[in-house]
Write an enzyme that holds these catalytic residues in place. Sequence first.
Site, PDB file in Angstrom:
ATOM      1  N   HIS A  68       0.819  -1.224   0.000  1.00  0.00           N
ATOM      2  CA  HIS A  68       0.000   0.000   0.000  1.00  0.00           C
ATOM      3  C   HIS A  68       0.849   1.269   0.000  1.00  0.00           C
ATOM      4  O   HIS A  68       0.303   2.365  -0.145  1.00  0.00           O
ATOM      5  CB  HIS A  68      -0.964   0.015   1.192  1.00  0.00           C
ATOM      6  N   HIS A  83       1.720   6.846  -0.688  1.00  0.00           N
ATOM      7  CA  HIS A  83       0.896   6.073   0.250  1.00  0.00           C
ATOM      8  C   HIS A  83      -0.508   5.940  -0.342  1.00  0.00           C
ATOM      9  O   HIS A  83      -1.287   6.886  -0.337  1.00  0.00           O
ATOM     10  CB  HIS A  83       0.838   6.785   1.605  1.00  0.00           C
TER      11      HIS A  83
END
Length: 164
Positions: A68, A83
């Site tokens: 992620h 992110h």
Amino acid sequence: MFKKLFGKEDKNVSIVSPLNGKVVALDDVPDPVFSQRMMGDGLAVDPTDGKVVSPVDGEIVQVFPTNHAVGIKTDNGLEVLVHIGLETVSMEGEGFEGHVKQGDKVKTGDPLVTFDKDLVAEKAKAVITPVVITNYDDAVSSFEAHYTEDATAGETAIATVTVK
């Protein structure tokens, strides 16, 4: 040695959008870790799809096991974190496919991660994706954001940074 003989190295870094989508201020990210710049300064992209590419030339210094988030370090020391989404770590990698590993060299536009945008929208807090310079205070002498409604991944410059 050659840099000393022929002039100083280029201190300007262009950060391009890692995703197709709308570029927004970190202030608009509904998470205090990012909006209050606890991780560093930068901006964010509200993506229209799930393809993430490298926003800079550099080396992959971190890939979270859940895919992620990816950290990249440029040759002149800028550390850029992409992110994907907010509170996506809780998805434990579901819907994320990484295409790089720590130590890989990447060029701007190289694939980093693909993710299921709809699944992230359903299971995480948000799909908005912060792009943060994690060593901002130590590395940046100036930062200019370029906000746009329709950034193209790997092409549209979203920030110009001058490295100290």
